[in-house]
Each structure stands twice: as structure tokens, then as C-alpha cells.
Scaffold this motif. Structure first.
Motif, PDB file in Angstrom:
ATOM      1  N   SER A   5       2.017  38.047  68.880  1.00 11.10           N
ATOM      2  CA  SER A   5       3.024  37.056  69.264  1.00 11.10           C
ATOM      3  C   SER A   5       2.827  36.436  70.759  1.00 11.10           C
ATOM      4  O   SER A   5       3.247  35.291  71.149  1.00 11.10           O
ATOM      5  CB  SER A   5       4.627  37.779  69.579  1.00 11.10           C
ATOM      6  N   ILE A   6       2.214  37.127  71.271  1.00 10.49           N
ATOM      7  CA  ILE A   6       1.695  37.046  72.601  1.00 10.49           C
ATOM      8  C   ILE A   6       1.017  36.034  72.705  1.00 10.49           C
ATOM      9  O   ILE A   6       0.635  34.323  73.298  1.00 10.49           O
ATOM     10  CB  ILE A   6       0.739  38.083  73.979  1.00 10.49           C
ATOM     11  N   LYS A   8       0.122  34.166  69.831  1.00  8.66           N
ATOM     12  CA  LYS A   8       0.881  32.946  69.069  1.00  8.66           C
ATOM     13  C   LYS A   8       1.307  32.201  70.212  1.00  8.66           C
ATOM     14  O   LYS A   8       1.292  30.698  70.212  1.00  8.66           O
ATOM     15  CB  LYS A   8       1.639  33.292  68.082  1.00  8.66           C
ATOM     16  N   LYS A   9       1.913  32.889  71.534  1.00 14.58           N
ATOM     17  CA  LYS A   9       2.699  32.022  72.480  1.00 14.58           C
ATOM     18  C   LYS A   9       1.159  31.509  72.834  1.00 14.58           C
ATOM     19  O   LYS A   9       1.535  30.138  73.982  1.00 14.58           O
ATOM     20  CB  LYS A   9       3.261  32.896  73.157  1.00 14.58           C
ATOM     21  N   GLN A  10       0.541  32.030  73.912  1.00 11.19           N
ATOM     22  CA  GLN A  10      -1.258  31.552  73.926  1.00 11.19           C
ATOM     23  C   GLN A  10      -1.015  29.824  73.173  1.00 11.19           C
ATOM     24  O   GLN A  10      -1.421  29.038  74.130  1.00 11.19           O
ATOM     25  CB  GLN A  10      -1.770  32.327  74.002  1.00 11.19           C
ATOM     26  N   ARG A  11      -0.882  30.288  72.170  1.00 13.90           N
ATOM     27  CA  ARG A  11      -1.956  29.039  71.166  1.00 13.90           C
ATOM     28  C   ARG A  11      -0.848  27.698  71.580  1.00 13.90           C
ATOM     29  O   ARG A  11      -1.343  26.890  71.786  1.00 13.90           O
ATOM     30  CB  ARG A  11      -2.713  29.732  70.023  1.00 13.90           C
ATOM     31  N   LEU A  12       0.325  28.911  71.340  1.00 11.33           N
ATOM     32  CA  LEU A  12       0.983  27.305  71.583  1.00 11.33           C
ATOM     33  C   LEU A  12       1.150  26.304  73.041  1.00 11.33           C
ATOM     34  O   LEU A  12       0.861  25.157  72.576  1.00 11.33           O
ATOM     35  CB  LEU A  12       2.901  27.585  71.068  1.00 11.33           C
ATOM     36  N   TYR A  13       0.618  27.323  73.899  1.00  9.70           N
ATOM     37  CA  TYR A  13       1.028  25.932  74.991  1.00  9.70           C
ATOM     38  C   TYR A  13      -0.080  25.864  75.595  1.00  9.70           C
ATOM     39  O   TYR A  13      -0.215  24.967  75.773  1.00  9.70           O
ATOM     40  CB  TYR A  13       0.715  27.631  76.165  1.00  9.70           C
ATOM     41  N   LEU A 278       3.855  31.159  82.887  1.00 11.49           N
ATOM     42  CA  LEU A 278       4.175  30.372  81.336  1.00 11.49           C
ATOM     43  C   LEU A 278       2.812  31.531  80.446  1.00 11.49           C
ATOM     44  O   LEU A 278       3.901  32.073  79.460  1.00 11.49           O
ATOM     45  CB  LEU A 278       3.223  29.214  81.545  1.00 11.49           C
ATOM     46  N   ILE A 279       2.063  32.745  80.842  1.00  7.86           N
ATOM     47  CA  ILE A 279       1.580  32.941  79.461  1.00  7.86           C
ATOM     48  C   ILE A 279       1.642  34.697  80.185  1.00  7.86           C
ATOM     49  O   ILE A 279       1.438  35.607  79.387  1.00  7.86           O
ATOM     50  CB  ILE A 279       0.399  32.543  78.942  1.00  7.86           C
ATOM     51  N   LEU A 285      -6.032  35.725  78.581  1.00  3.40           N
ATOM     52  CA  LEU A 285      -4.796  34.758  78.071  1.00  3.40           C
ATOM     53  C   LEU A 285      -4.127  33.479  79.195  1.00  3.40           C
ATOM     54  O   LEU A 285      -4.650  32.176  78.897  1.00  3.40           O
ATOM     55  CB  LEU A 285      -3.521  35.098  78.292  1.00  3.40           C
TER      56      LEU A 285
END
Length: 335
Positions: A5-6, A8-13, A278-279, A285
Motif C-alpha cells: 500500500s505504501i 502504491k501511494k508512492q507511485r500515485l504521488y 508526503l511519503i 520511497l
């Protein structure tokens, strides 16, 4: 192991940041004293523009845009390395004097050595690197304690002292020089993007191609070093060797960038902090995100400086107007 999930969050940012950069690129390509409407960008990029439009875009704006992006990326990564290696959230190549060291060596080289224009372009990053490396070694020496290692606040104070002294030295060096050389150093001190032609891009790019992947591969080492020396030694990390390699990489990234863009501070301070907020603080990350944020920040600063007034405002001044208050905030809230 990083939770999916982390990641995925990084890729989103990262995706959001890339979209923001692309949008800013369109604004930067169409902004400036010479008119080039957004509607004419695609035809010009595909070769269907007029001679005037092609000249404005490919000869004037594109090399400057690429330089600001690359330099901002390099400065942000340099700041992230220094903050982790010294375990000091206030570390930045501009604040602690590394940029000033590069500036002094570039100034001396420009004033006292006469070389061909083509060779000058490619020698400037190397000259800046030598000056910055010597400065970094002196700052490290004066900040190091055998019992406590690097003292974070001492490092900042020594660095600020070196930065001030070296800036004063540059003023002394140019005080008796001819107007053209004085103008060059003054532009450098203000952070005016002076290396704004394609040869400067090609001079800067090889350094980044080597240093950025090298640093990203060392992300796990940076995680350990940023914790404590005892933890790093406990898992078998050669502290002195890794620290030396990473500092040299940080110095190279900062020096070759400012040798072409001028004295720009605070990018290396702000971008890593924004990315961490942010991350998180794991280097795998936040480093890629910090690189993109740094490039975007300098691109925005230069675009604003070119567009807000008829007289161009140096990017270094625009960045400082944002970065100085942020530095004071971090100084007041740091332990």
C-alpha cells in the motif's frame, strides 16, 4: 519489506508530480518576454512552426528549461544525502557553503584562466566540483568530533560561516576586474541561470547519469546511516567508506549544478522535507519523489522570474523568498 500500500501511494504521488511537471513545462515554454502562445507549442514541437517560433522554443527556452529541471533534481538529491549522512534536517548545499565553494573556484577559473568557449563549458562543472569538494572537506573537519562525530548544529554554523566568508572572497576577487567579468560573478551570486544553451545540458548530464543512480542504489545504506552509527555498524556497514562516497556524490551533484545555474540555495532543503512529509522517511520511497519536487521547484522559480516583470528576476532570488522563511521555521522547530 515495504508494504504494497505504501508503494502504491508512492507511485500515485510520483504520477501526480509528473503531471504537475508536464503542466509546468507547457507554461514555461509559452512564458517569457517573447510571445509563444500555447496553441503554437504542438505545431512548433512537431516541426510545423515558423522560424521565429522554432528559434524561441528550441534555442532559447528548451535548453534553459532542461537545465533548471536537471539542476533542481540534482540539488534536491544532494540536500537529501547531506541531511541523512549528517543526521541534520537543516543541511543544504547552499546553506552550508558547498555552493559558495563551487562559486569561488568557478570565479577564479573564469577570471584568471583563458580557455576556448567549447572547453570552458565542459570544464566549468569539474572546476566547481573541485572547489566544492575542498570546501566540504574543511567544513567536515571543523564540524567533526572524535567523541560525538558530526555535530548537527555545529555543522550548520560552520557551513554558514564558510558560505559568508567565501561569498565575501568572491566580492574581493571581482573588485578590481573589468565590467564583463564583474557582471558574470554578480549574476552567479544572484542565482541567474546563465548556462542556458544546449552545450551546458550536455556538460551537466553525464554527472547526473552517474550520481543519481549511484545514490538511489545506496538508499538502504542511507536508511541505516541516518539512524545512528551504532545501528549501521551493527549490521556490517562500513560507516566511513559509505559516508565518504555519499558525501562526494552530494558535493558533485550540487557543485556541477550551481556551476551552471549560479548560487541557488534552499532547493536541497525544501524538496526532501516535502517528500518525507508526503511519503515517509525511507529513502527508497522519498528520494525519487524529492528529485521530481526539486526539479519542479527550480523550474517554477525560473518561470516566475522570467514572467512576472519585464526585468528578469534571478531564479535564486525567487527560491530564496520561499526557502528562507522555511529554513527559519525548521530552525525554530528543530531539536
Amino acid at each position: 519489506m515495504i508494504h504494497p500500500s505504501i508503494i502504491k501511494k508512492q507511485r500515485l504521488y510520483l504520477g501526480i508530480m509528473i503531471m504537475i511537471i508536464l503542466t509546468t513545462l507547457l507554461i514555461a515554454m509559452s512564458s517569457g518576454q517573447a510571445s509563444l502562445p500555447v496553441s503554437r507549442l504542438i505545431p512548433t514541437l512537431t516541426g510545423a512552426g515558423t522560424f521565429r517560433e522554432s528559434f524561441i522554443l528550441f534555442s532559447l527556452r528548451m535548453p534553459r528549461i532542461v537545465i533548471t529541471l536537471l539542476a533542481g533534481m540534482a540539488l534536491s538529491l544532494s540536500g537529501a544525502i547531506l541531511q541523512s549522512v549528517t543526521r541534520n534536517d537543516l543541511a543544504d548545499p547552499g546553506i552550508i557553503g558547498i555552493n559558495a565553494g563551487a562559486g569561488v573556484s568557478v570565479s577564479i577559473f573564469f577570471i584568471f584562466f583563458s580557455v576556448e568557449a567549447g572547453a570552458f563549458v565542459y570544464m566549468i562543472p569539474f572546476v566547481g566540483f573541485i572547489g566544492a569538494l575542498v570546501t566540504a572537506a574543511l567544513i567536515y573537519l571543523f564540524s567533526y568530533s572524535r567523541t560525538e562525530g558530526i555535530k548537527p548544529m555545529h555543522l550548520i554554523l560552520v557551513g554558514v560561516g564558510f558560505s559568508t566568508a567565501l561569498s565575501g572572497l568572491m566580492v574581493v576577487i571581482i573588485s578590481s576586474q573589468e565590467a564583463e567579468k564583474v557582471d558574470f560573478i554578480a549574476r552567479w551570486l544572484a542565482g541567474n541561470i546563465w548556462g542556458d544553451d544546449w552545450p551546458f545540458v550536455f556538460a551537466l548530464l553525464p554527472w547526473l547519469i552517474v550520481c543519481i543512480p549511484f545514490t538511489l542504489l545506496k538508499a538502504n545504506r542511507l536508511n541505516l546511516i541516518s539512524m545512528s552509527e551504532s545501528v549501521a555498524i551493527g549490521v556490517g556497514v562500513s560507516i566511513q567508506k559509505e559516508r565518504l562516497q555519499l558525501i562526494v556524490s552530494a558535493v558533485a551533484l550540487a557543485a556541477v549544478s550551481v556551476s551552471i545555474t549560479g548560487g541557488i540555495a534552499f532547493i536541497g532543503l525544501m524538496a526532501p522535507h516535502i517528500a518525507k512529509r508526503l511519503i515517509g522517511s525511507r529513502h527508497q520511497l522519498f528520494l525519487p519523489l524529492a528529485i521530481l519536487i526539486g526539479g519542479w521547484l527550480l523550474l517554477v522559480a525560473d518561470t516566475l522570474g522570467r514572467s512576472l516583470t519585464d526585468t528578469m528576476i534571478p531564479a535564486g532570488i525567487v527560491v530564496s523568498l520561499i526557502g528562507a522563511p522555511y529554513f527559519i521555521y525548521l530552525l525554530l522547530t528543530s531539536d
